[in-house]
Design a protein around this motif. Structure first.
Motif, short mmCIF file in Angstrom:
data_model
loop_
_atom_site.label_atom_id
_atom_site.label_comp_id
_atom_site.label_asym_id
_atom_site.label_seq_id
_atom_site.Cartn_x
_atom_site.Cartn_y
_atom_site.Cartn_z
N GLU A 35 0.82 -1.21 0.00
CA GLU A 35 0.00 0.00 0.00
C GLU A 35 0.86 1.26 0.00
N CYS A 36 2.18 1.09 0.16
CA CYS A 36 3.14 2.21 0.17
C CYS A 36 2.77 3.29 1.18
N ARG A 37 2.21 2.86 2.30
CA ARG A 37 1.82 3.82 3.34
C ARG A 37 3.02 4.17 4.21
N LYS A 38 3.13 5.44 4.49
CA LYS A 38 4.15 5.95 5.41
C LYS A 38 3.42 6.88 6.37
N ASP A 39 2.91 6.30 7.43
CA ASP A 39 2.03 7.02 8.36
C ASP A 39 2.77 7.80 9.44
#
Length: 66
Positions: A35-39
């Motif tokens: 998902e290439c999430r960088k939260d």
């Protein structure tokens, strides 16, 4: 205990061939890789990270070396 002592990995990613011993590790993998999430964003620079532990390591770097 089989996952630790026997290397059993019951949690497989449905998007790639990677397998994990624990479901939370699978969920982190899916969130950050697929998902290439960088939260987690750093307040000191513009970097963003997929895992909180990586952000904490950056804070220790800033604290001790800068």
């Amino acid at each position: 205990m089989k996952s630790v002592h026997e290397g059993q990995k019951d949690h497989a990613c449905d998007k790639c061939e990677k397998k994990f011993t624990q479901k939370p590790h699978l969920l982190v993998h899916q969130r950050t890789v697929h998902e290439c999430r960088k939260d987690y964003a750093c307040d000191m620079c513009e970097n963003k990270f997929g895992q909180k532990s990586t952000l904490i390591k950056l804070f220790f770097f800033f604290f001790f070396f800068l």
